[in-house]
Design a protein around this motif. Structure first.
Motif, PDB file in Angstrom:
ATOM      1  N   ASP A   1       1.996  10.489   4.366  1.00 25.89           N
ATOM      2  CA  ASP A   1       1.550   9.991   5.670  1.00 25.89           C
ATOM      3  C   ASP A   1       1.182   8.513   5.544  1.00 25.89           C
ATOM      4  N   PRO A   2       1.964   7.591   6.123  1.00 21.62           N
ATOM      5  CA  PRO A   2       1.658   6.165   5.990  1.00 21.62           C
ATOM      6  C   PRO A   2       0.268   5.799   6.502  1.00 21.62           C
ATOM      7  N   ALA A   3      -0.161   6.407   7.612  1.00 20.36           N
ATOM      8  CA  ALA A   3      -1.475   6.081   8.168  1.00 20.36           C
ATOM      9  C   ALA A   3      -2.589   6.522   7.220  1.00 20.36           C
ATOM     10  N   ALA A   4      -2.434   7.728   6.646  1.00 25.43           N
ATOM     11  CA  ALA A   4      -3.454   8.222   5.715  1.00 25.43           C
ATOM     12  C   ALA A   4      -3.488   7.364   4.457  1.00 25.43           C
ATOM     13  N   LEU A   5      -2.326   6.922   3.993  1.00 25.89           N
ATOM     14  CA  LEU A   5      -2.277   6.086   2.798  1.00 25.89           C
ATOM     15  C   LEU A   5      -2.902   4.722   3.058  1.00 25.89           C
ATOM     16  N   GLU A   6      -2.633   4.179   4.251  1.00 27.42           N
ATOM     17  CA  GLU A   6      -3.223   2.890   4.579  1.00 27.42           C
ATOM     18  C   GLU A   6      -4.742   2.999   4.689  1.00 27.42           C
ATOM     19  N   GLU A   7      -5.216   4.096   5.239  1.00 19.57           N
ATOM     20  CA  GLU A   7      -6.665   4.308   5.313  1.00 19.57           C
ATOM     21  C   GLU A   7      -7.261   4.398   3.911  1.00 19.57           C
ATOM     22  N   TYR A   8      -6.566   5.105   3.014  1.00 21.52           N
ATOM     23  CA  TYR A   8      -7.063   5.236   1.645  1.00 21.52           C
ATOM     24  C   TYR A   8      -7.099   3.870   0.961  1.00 21.52           C
ATOM     25  N   ALA A   9      -6.059   3.043   1.187  1.00 20.28           N
ATOM     26  CA  ALA A   9      -6.038   1.700   0.606  1.00 20.28           C
ATOM     27  C   ALA A   9      -7.222   0.876   1.107  1.00 20.28           C
ATOM     28  N   ALA A  10      -7.545   1.005   2.388  1.00 16.38           N
ATOM     29  CA  ALA A  10      -8.689   0.284   2.950  1.00 16.38           C
ATOM     30  C   ALA A  10      -9.993   0.757   2.333  1.00 16.38           C
ATOM     31  N   ARG A  11     -10.102   2.074   2.126  1.00 16.64           N
ATOM     32  CA  ARG A  11     -11.319   2.615   1.513  1.00 16.64           C
ATOM     33  C   ARG A  11     -11.450   2.165   0.063  1.00 16.64           C
ATOM     34  N   LEU A  12     -10.326   2.122  -0.677  1.00 17.36           N
ATOM     35  CA  LEU A  12     -10.360   1.657  -2.066  1.00 17.36           C
ATOM     36  C   LEU A  12     -10.781   0.198  -2.127  1.00 17.36           C
ATOM     37  N   ALA A  13     -10.217  -0.626  -1.239  1.00 10.80           N
ATOM     38  CA  ALA A  13     -10.589  -2.042  -1.202  1.00 10.80           C
ATOM     39  C   ALA A  13     -12.071  -2.209  -0.876  1.00 10.80           C
ATOM     40  N   GLU A  14     -12.571  -1.383   0.048  1.00 11.11           N
ATOM     41  CA  GLU A  14     -13.978  -1.446   0.416  1.00 11.11           C
ATOM     42  C   GLU A  14     -14.870  -1.039  -0.751  1.00 11.11           C
ATOM     43  N   LEU A  15     -14.455  -0.027  -1.504  1.00 14.43           N
ATOM     44  CA  LEU A  15     -15.224   0.397  -2.680  1.00 14.43           C
ATOM     45  C   LEU A  15     -15.260  -0.707  -3.725  1.00 14.43           C
ATOM     46  N   LEU A  16     -14.115  -1.340  -3.980  1.00 15.62           N
ATOM     47  CA  LEU A  16     -14.066  -2.434  -4.949  1.00 15.62           C
ATOM     48  C   LEU A  16     -14.973  -3.581  -4.517  1.00 15.62           C
ATOM     49  N   ALA A  17     -15.001  -3.863  -3.210  1.00 16.90           N
ATOM     50  CA  ALA A  17     -15.888  -4.911  -2.701  1.00 16.90           C
ATOM     51  C   ALA A  17     -17.345  -4.523  -2.910  1.00 16.90           C
TER      52      ALA A  17
ATOM     53  N   LEU B   1     -18.474  -2.786  -5.259  1.00 17.15           N
ATOM     54  CA  LEU B   1     -18.758  -2.897  -6.690  1.00 17.15           C
ATOM     55  C   LEU B   1     -18.788  -4.339  -7.166  1.00 17.15           C
ATOM     56  N   GLY B   2     -18.566  -5.287  -6.244  1.00 12.35           N
ATOM     57  CA  GLY B   2     -18.712  -6.694  -6.596  1.00 12.35           C
ATOM     58  C   GLY B   2     -17.445  -7.518  -6.600  1.00 12.35           C
ATOM     59  N   MET B   3     -16.301  -6.914  -6.335  1.00 13.67           N
ATOM     60  CA  MET B   3     -15.050  -7.669  -6.324  1.00 13.67           C
ATOM     61  C   MET B   3     -14.895  -8.368  -4.976  1.00 13.67           C
ATOM     62  N   PRO B   4     -14.460  -9.633  -4.951  1.00 17.24           N
ATOM     63  CA  PRO B   4     -14.221 -10.299  -3.669  1.00 17.24           C
ATOM     64  C   PRO B   4     -13.296  -9.469  -2.781  1.00 17.24           C
ATOM     65  N   ARG B   5     -13.575  -9.495  -1.491  1.00 20.65           N
ATOM     66  CA  ARG B   5     -12.913  -8.565  -0.569  1.00 20.65           C
ATOM     67  C   ARG B   5     -11.393  -8.707  -0.570  1.00 20.65           C
ATOM     68  N   MET B   6     -10.886  -9.927  -0.491  1.00 15.22           N
ATOM     69  CA  MET B   6      -9.436 -10.099  -0.474  1.00 15.22           C
ATOM     70  C   MET B   6      -8.815  -9.701  -1.807  1.00 15.22           C
ATOM     71  N   VAL B   7      -9.511  -9.966  -2.886  1.00 12.12           N
ATOM     72  CA  VAL B   7      -9.027  -9.557  -4.207  1.00 12.12           C
ATOM     73  C   VAL B   7      -8.898  -8.042  -4.263  1.00 12.12           C
ATOM     74  N   GLY B   8      -9.894  -7.336  -3.737  1.00 19.11           N
ATOM     75  CA  GLY B   8      -9.843  -5.883  -3.712  1.00 19.11           C
ATOM     76  C   GLY B   8      -8.679  -5.358  -2.890  1.00 19.11           C
ATOM     77  N   ARG B   9      -8.402  -5.998  -1.761  1.00 19.38           N
ATOM     78  CA  ARG B   9      -7.276  -5.561  -0.931  1.00 19.38           C
ATOM     79  C   ARG B   9      -5.945  -5.743  -1.661  1.00 19.38           C
ATOM     80  N   VAL B  10      -5.798  -6.876  -2.355  1.00 22.23           N
ATOM     81  CA  VAL B  10      -4.560  -7.126  -3.096  1.00 22.23           C
ATOM     82  C   VAL B  10      -4.412  -6.117  -4.233  1.00 22.23           C
TER      83      VAL B  10
END
Length: 265
Positions: A86-102, A104-113
């Motif tokens: 499911d592309p929408a579910a995967l994109e949501e998971y990617a957003a959640r992973l990026a948010e978790l990395l942020a 934990l201290g990682m810059p937000r754009m770095v986490g998204r990449v």
């Protein structure tokens, strides 16, 4: 209306919900929107602590203007309509992973990449791919890649027959991240030992720094040993991996222990 762009009023309600301590799902239900929409909206616009409705509205308008002449955006994950995911579910998971990395201290754009790279099946993308998937500028991608390279989490490789580069996340990314953590512990241990020498080991502050130095030295070595024990290399015997682990851990510990004061009795 689900599927339509968020309005400024909806963004103000999202901001109000965050201020009130509501969860993403609760905010989404109040707007009659999918939770993934709210998750992405917050992740792209400052996160839960930095989200501002007016700033988010202006940023969306800028992205919309850029998007008219840019390549079409694709989801941040790697799902395709025909692969059963499911592309929408995967994109949501990617957003959640990026948010978790942020978080934990990682810059937000770095986490998204990093999240975007890590969730692709190939583990590699070009700068153009990342710009298209994330809907950001090439400069933002370049800065994030520079940060990740400095942390040894991403490497570059040339595409065959061209000057174009691909950014690659290897399967052992977390192993190398743990080794980098061990090296940071060693640096902190050395700094604490210098502080103990400066303050005097017989003083309470000096003894505190000396204990911190010993603790950090041993933690660094323990991290290396644990990471090596869990690492799996194709075709490599477990005994050889264990020997490498002990050798590398001993090197970390020896580097830290040189001239180290002992702990208090």
């Amino acid at each position: 209306m689900p599927g339509a762009r968020l309005t400024q009023e909806e963004r103000r309600r999202i901001a109000a919900g965050l201020t009130a301590g509501l969860g993403y799902g609760e905010i989404a239900r109040g707007l009659a929107r999918p939770a993934s929409t709210v998750t992405r909206e917050i992740a792209r616009n400052g996160g839960p602590s930095g989200y501002r409705a007016d700033n988010a509205q202006r940023a969306t308008a800028r992205r919309s203007r850029r998007g008219r002449s840019a390549l079409p955006r694709v989801p941040e994950g790697s799902a395709r309509p025909d692969d059963g995911r499911d592309p929408a579910a995967l994109e949501e998971y990617a957003a959640r992973l990026a948010e978790l990395l942020a978080h934990l201290g990682m810059p937000r754009m770095v986490g998204r990449v990093l999240a975007c790279l890590y969730l692709t099946d190939s583990g590699s993308l070009t700068a153009t791919d990342l710009v298209r998937r994330l809907g950001v500028s090439p400069a933002s991608v370049s800065k994030a890649i520079g940060y990740l390279e400095g942390q040894q989490l991403v490497r570059r490789e040339k595409e065959g027959g061209s000057h174009r580069e691909r950014y690659v996340v290897d399967d052992d990314i977390w192993y190398r991240a743990l080794l980098a953590s061990a090296r940071r512990n060693t640096l902190l241990a050395e700094f604490a030992r210098d502080g103990a020498d400066l303050l005097g080991a017989a003083t309470p502050a000096g003894a505190r720094m000396a204990e911190a130095s010993v603790f950090l030295e041993h933690m660094g070595a323990d991290i290396v040993r644990a990471a090596q024990r869990r690492r799996r290399r194709p075709g490599e015997a477990g005994e050889a991996g264990e020997a490498d682990a002990i050798e590398e851990a001993d090197a970390v510990e020896e580097a830290g222990n040189e001239g180290a004061p002992g702990p208090r009795a």
